[in-house]
Design a protein around this motif. Structure first.
Motif, PDB file in Angstrom:
ATOM      1  N   ALA A 103       0.838  -1.209   0.000  1.00 50.07           N
ATOM      2  CA  ALA A 103       0.000   0.000   0.000  1.00 50.07           C
ATOM      3  C   ALA A 103       0.874   1.262   0.000  1.00 50.07           C
ATOM      4  O   ALA A 103       0.567   2.230  -0.697  1.00 50.07           O
ATOM      5  CB  ALA A 103      -0.934  -0.004   1.209  1.00 50.07           C
ATOM      6  N   PHE A 104       1.961   1.252   0.776  1.00 53.54           N
ATOM      7  CA  PHE A 104       2.880   2.405   0.733  1.00 53.54           C
ATOM      8  C   PHE A 104       3.509   2.536  -0.661  1.00 53.54           C
ATOM      9  O   PHE A 104       3.679   3.657  -1.167  1.00 53.54           O
ATOM     10  CB  PHE A 104       3.970   2.275   1.807  1.00 53.54           C
ATOM     11  CG  PHE A 104       3.605   2.919   3.123  1.00 53.54           C
ATOM     12  CD1 PHE A 104       2.796   2.252   4.030  1.00 53.54           C
ATOM     13  CD2 PHE A 104       4.032   4.198   3.445  1.00 53.54           C
ATOM     14  CE1 PHE A 104       2.423   2.840   5.241  1.00 53.54           C
ATOM     15  CE2 PHE A 104       3.671   4.808   4.654  1.00 53.54           C
ATOM     16  CZ  PHE A 104       2.865   4.124   5.556  1.00 53.54           C
TER      17      PHE A 104
ATOM     18  N   THR B  99     -15.233  -7.850   3.221  1.00 51.81           N
ATOM     19  CA  THR B  99     -15.182  -6.580   3.966  1.00 51.81           C
ATOM     20  C   THR B  99     -14.783  -5.368   3.138  1.00 51.81           C
ATOM     21  O   THR B  99     -15.511  -4.372   3.075  1.00 51.81           O
ATOM     22  CB  THR B  99     -14.211  -6.728   5.154  1.00 51.81           C
ATOM     23  OG1 THR B  99     -14.607  -7.868   5.919  1.00 51.81           O
ATOM     24  CG2 THR B  99     -14.224  -5.492   6.040  1.00 51.81           C
ATOM     25  N   TYR B 100     -13.619  -5.400   2.510  1.00 53.89           N
ATOM     26  CA  TYR B 100     -13.079  -4.180   1.896  1.00 53.89           C
ATOM     27  C   TYR B 100     -13.729  -3.897   0.543  1.00 53.89           C
ATOM     28  O   TYR B 100     -13.991  -2.739   0.215  1.00 53.89           O
ATOM     29  CB  TYR B 100     -11.554  -4.262   1.806  1.00 53.89           C
ATOM     30  CG  TYR B 100     -10.934  -4.225   3.174  1.00 53.89           C
ATOM     31  CD1 TYR B 100     -10.649  -3.016   3.789  1.00 53.89           C
ATOM     32  CD2 TYR B 100     -10.682  -5.392   3.889  1.00 53.89           C
ATOM     33  CE1 TYR B 100     -10.122  -2.963   5.066  1.00 53.89           C
ATOM     34  CE2 TYR B 100     -10.161  -5.356   5.176  1.00 53.89           C
ATOM     35  CZ  TYR B 100      -9.874  -4.141   5.753  1.00 53.89           C
ATOM     36  OH  TYR B 100      -9.362  -4.084   7.026  1.00 53.89           O
ATOM     37  N   ALA B 101     -14.001  -4.933  -0.243  1.00 52.83           N
ATOM     38  CA  ALA B 101     -14.681  -4.714  -1.517  1.00 52.83           C
ATOM     39  C   ALA B 101     -16.092  -4.183  -1.266  1.00 52.83           C
ATOM     40  O   ALA B 101     -16.553  -3.263  -1.963  1.00 52.83           O
ATOM     41  CB  ALA B 101     -14.718  -6.015  -2.318  1.00 52.83           C
ATOM     42  N   THR B 102     -16.778  -4.737  -0.270  1.00 56.03           N
ATOM     43  CA  THR B 102     -18.121  -4.251   0.064  1.00 56.03           C
ATOM     44  C   THR B 102     -18.071  -2.806   0.550  1.00 56.03           C
ATOM     45  O   THR B 102     -18.948  -2.000   0.215  1.00 56.03           O
ATOM     46  CB  THR B 102     -18.767  -5.168   1.122  1.00 56.03           C
ATOM     47  OG1 THR B 102     -18.818  -6.493   0.600  1.00 56.03           O
ATOM     48  CG2 THR B 102     -20.170  -4.712   1.465  1.00 56.03           C
ATOM     49  N   PHE B 199      -7.531   1.030   0.178  1.00 49.40           N
ATOM     50  CA  PHE B 199      -7.983   1.755   1.379  1.00 49.40           C
ATOM     51  C   PHE B 199      -6.783   2.322   2.133  1.00 49.40           C
ATOM     52  O   PHE B 199      -6.736   3.501   2.482  1.00 49.40           O
ATOM     53  CB  PHE B 199      -8.797   0.795   2.265  1.00 49.40           C
ATOM     54  CG  PHE B 199      -8.830   1.111   3.729  1.00 49.40           C
ATOM     55  CD1 PHE B 199      -9.443   2.271   4.203  1.00 49.40           C
ATOM     56  CD2 PHE B 199      -8.260   0.239   4.653  1.00 49.40           C
ATOM     57  CE1 PHE B 199      -9.485   2.545   5.566  1.00 49.40           C
ATOM     58  CE2 PHE B 199      -8.299   0.508   6.008  1.00 49.40           C
ATOM     59  CZ  PHE B 199      -8.910   1.675   6.473  1.00 49.40           C
ATOM     60  N   VAL B 200      -5.766   1.488   2.362  1.00 48.39           N
ATOM     61  CA  VAL B 200      -4.578   1.932   3.101  1.00 48.39           C
ATOM     62  C   VAL B 200      -3.799   2.963   2.283  1.00 48.39           C
ATOM     63  O   VAL B 200      -3.372   3.998   2.806  1.00 48.39           O
ATOM     64  CB  VAL B 200      -3.677   0.731   3.463  1.00 48.39           C
ATOM     65  CG1 VAL B 200      -2.388   1.201   4.126  1.00 48.39           C
ATOM     66  CG2 VAL B 200      -4.418  -0.245   4.364  1.00 48.39           C
ATOM     67  N   ALA B 201      -3.635   2.695   0.991  1.00 49.78           N
ATOM     68  CA  ALA B 201      -2.836   3.582   0.137  1.00 49.78           C
ATOM     69  C   ALA B 201      -3.429   4.990   0.082  1.00 49.78           C
ATOM     70  O   ALA B 201      -2.700   5.984   0.197  1.00 49.78           O
ATOM     71  CB  ALA B 201      -2.722   2.997  -1.272  1.00 49.78           C
ATOM     72  N   PHE B 202      -4.758   5.086  -0.055  1.00 45.37           N
ATOM     73  CA  PHE B 202      -5.384   6.418  -0.123  1.00 45.37           C
ATOM     74  C   PHE B 202      -5.361   7.107   1.234  1.00 45.37           C
ATOM     75  O   PHE B 202      -5.297   8.337   1.301  1.00 45.37           O
ATOM     76  CB  PHE B 202      -6.809   6.329  -0.673  1.00 45.37           C
ATOM     77  CG  PHE B 202      -6.831   6.256  -2.165  1.00 45.37           C
ATOM     78  CD1 PHE B 202      -6.620   7.395  -2.925  1.00 45.37           C
ATOM     79  CD2 PHE B 202      -7.001   5.051  -2.823  1.00 45.37           C
ATOM     80  CE1 PHE B 202      -6.603   7.342  -4.313  1.00 45.37           C
ATOM     81  CE2 PHE B 202      -6.988   4.979  -4.209  1.00 45.37           C
ATOM     82  CZ  PHE B 202      -6.788   6.128  -4.957  1.00 45.37           C
TER      83      PHE B 202
ATOM     84  N   SER D 203     -13.904   6.214   5.313  1.00 45.96           N
ATOM     85  CA  SER D 203     -12.508   6.615   5.074  1.00 45.96           C
ATOM     86  C   SER D 203     -12.273   6.795   3.575  1.00 45.96           C
ATOM     87  O   SER D 203     -11.601   7.742   3.147  1.00 45.96           O
ATOM     88  CB  SER D 203     -11.562   5.551   5.654  1.00 45.96           C
ATOM     89  OG  SER D 203     -10.236   5.801   5.256  1.00 45.96           O
ATOM     90  N   VAL D 204     -12.863   5.930   2.783  1.00 39.06           N
ATOM     91  CA  VAL D 204     -12.673   5.926   1.335  1.00 39.06           C
ATOM     92  C   VAL D 204     -13.519   7.008   0.651  1.00 39.06           C
ATOM     93  O   VAL D 204     -13.133   7.557  -0.382  1.00 39.06           O
ATOM     94  CB  VAL D 204     -13.012   4.510   0.804  1.00 39.06           C
ATOM     95  CG1 VAL D 204     -13.382   4.531  -0.653  1.00 39.06           C
ATOM     96  CG2 VAL D 204     -11.839   3.562   1.054  1.00 39.06           C
TER      97      VAL D 204
END
Lengths: 236, 236, 236, 236
Positions: A103-104, B99-102, B199-202, D203-204
């Motif tokens: 991600a970084f 979780t994250y795609a939803t 999610f983490v990258a943004f 967050s997104v």
């Protein structure tokens, strides 16, 4: 041929799974016999749960040609070879797509040295490389990936690769290295943990500051000439 | 009837649990026999730990009627059927609430192609559909969900579904497909991992940029006419 | 010598792994025999999966000298000793690099008391210490780390260490303590969970507020003179 | 006495651990026999791994007095009793400090209905209660916690508790209920998953929108008079 090194490289590849650094076949570890000029690396696209030590592929450091093995070596092999040539002290190389470090890399941000967990293993920020050029991507891509890493570490950042044994390739993911295949996996795990903690820390305080005195102290406590962490004769 | 396909679909459904893509009964996998025009799909609301291969339901592709099976097919069956009709090369379809795609689906945002992990499997951003209309929701809802997906992929985005085998339904969740039920589950897992990393990258860099050269390179390295990733004859 | 305490300290160190508070060798637990003035602590840099109860090192509280044991004690031993001397009621000390608490330490932020989960175990915010000075870092670093903790708790914040049994060392990580080695590990786990929830809570609402009445109520319900949580005679 | 209900309540308490909704002793489940006017609940502060079905405590719904059992009932018992009296159709109540739902409670924010995962089980946003007053906190605190929940659900929000079977107590954590102790645990898990996805979704995209048509459709598809999800005769 190189049975002992194959066993080490094989086990280090399985450790990527145990350490939750890879899913599917998304990672590879290699090791080197510097005297013989040979590199042992994971085959390309083989599932970890059917892979055997004897599936490891032996490649010539200079020519990149397969010396032994029935399977294709990892498609990232040319990147590994560039790193072994440019960083003469390293004995193992790891590539993963581990969640937080990747991600970084996607964010195009260094993993900053903001705590002693980082400073215990990485002297500097873990750098993120520049964008690759059209010539690099359309040329010998995996070899050029290695060149971009080496350029970032040695020329742009002037980092000692033995003291900061990892890098992020922009929009791609992390590479790490070390004094053995095992040690390179260890560094991959520390990098992932540092990336996760940096993500949380910056969310909690975007203006955080690092006490620079701790960088020096913690790295040297473990790796300097007067290191006093651990047991006598133990390496870190 | 279709015992082999039932076994494949059954195992692919269990893989959703192993890959941490579903809790409770929140997911379904189907597979198709295109010669016979029959689709095999998970029954509705049955717990994964009591489900058997023989519980899989056989449905007619054209009419949507149950051809074999004592249990009701997944309530999402009409969506699966629309996808099989519109995308003639696909052999498996998966729906989860991972979780994250939803979360991206709830956010109404595409999962953007910002790294080689994504580009290795999805050529374009994974698109998020438009809001469904009152007529669509109050009409034949699950069939219209399929139509909205197909409209988004083929007409609005002009995406090749074989090269970008996934979609997010807004305020609902992800669907993926592939060259087999297994491959559709694989793509569901990759999508979830890409969503987590995005999610983490943004969070770490809201202004991140993707090097477009890598999109082309990585997708073609695995899926293009001169693909060289993996072992000879291996599919990805 | 002190076989029972060694066993307790050994098991408490293993509990750090079970509770997901450490990876590799990144943590240490100690316990004290206050009558004898002796502290039992984990050896430095030894893997948790090969460590034995008999590897625990016995150190003199006053002099810091090893009284029994073949291995070097944890490099953090001087920090533990300072805490035992300054906080006369504590019987165990824990140091980890657990993910969320360490991230708050890296962010230089207290873990705030924003819910009853925190208030059940920590009366005040868990404070983050000031930056260490050059004299402190270049001097007897681990001892000075202890002094900085004690200064923060007793002088700067005027906190009762028995009621708020944890601290964050800035850019480093968490220390906790308690009525036994086990209880100190318990407090380390609660701190980590509170840090994780605070990270999420502030992401969801940066302007959140705590009802101060709940701080008093929940701490006293478990630890006050009229505590009524749990079973009679049970400690918390 | 009430052996069958004790067994159900005991197993539902263990399910809190299996579903990763509690650590240590931080949760409790109860069930009710409405004919006899008796509630069965977990004892206070007992470890899940030593707890037996026979440890469950039987309490009188009206008086709150222990009718059977050697251990103190959960300190949250008065809250459970208030809920059983105010919501006449519920058969089980759960309280946890699960990570993401508790973080929303700490943030003082409702868990919003932003996707079909939520709408499948909760018709409305899961509301977060107002701050408790000094009289409430210093009075019969646990009973007043129940009153604050009931006031929020029935009077302030005018929510049907059978259709939105959960609440967040501000700066504290979630309560859920259901048609059985098991179903209340199920709802606790769904709430936790919805809270996690809402955290990521906001967050997104902080400005995300929900299609209100989906709220109605998904809830009614599972729970309305013409429900067609699952197998015939199956409850959801």
């Amino acid at each position: 041929m190189l049975e002992e090194l194959k066993e080490k490289v094989f086990k280090a590849n399985l450790d990527l799974v145990k350490q939750n650094l890879v899913i599917f076949t998304w990672g590879n570890v290699s090791g080197i016999d510097r005297e013989k000029g040979l590199v042992v690396i994971k085959p390309s696209g083989v599932d970890y749960d059917v892979m055997k030590a004897s599936d490891m592929v032996v490649v010539d450091l200079e020519s990149g040609k397969v010396v032994e093995g029935d399977l294709n070596p990892s498609s990232d092999t040319p990147t590994h070879l560039v790193l072994y040539k440019a960083f003469p002290n390293i004995q193992g190389v790891v590539h993963t797509h581990s969640t937080y470090a990747t991600a970084f890399a996607q964010a195009g941000r260094d993993i900053p040295n903001i705590g002693t967990t980082h400073a215990d293993y990485f002297y500097k920020d873990i750098p993120c490389t520049r964008d690759m050029t059209e010539a690099e991507v359309k040329g010998n891509y995996e070899l050029e990936t290695g060149n971009v890493i080496v350029d970032e570490i040695l020329n742009i950042r002037k980092i000692n690769p033995d003291h900061t044994p990892a890098v992020l390739v922009k929009n791609h993911g992390p590479f790490s290295w070390g004094t053995s295949p095992d040690n390179a996996v260890y560094n991959a795990k520390v990098m992932e943990q540092c990336a996760k903690m940096a993500f949380v820390a910056f969310s909690v305080n975007p203006n955080l500051t690092m006490n620079p005195l701790l960088v020096e102290k913690h790295y040297m406590r473990k790796h300097g000439p007067n290191a006093y962490y651990g047991q006598k004769g133990q390496k870190h």
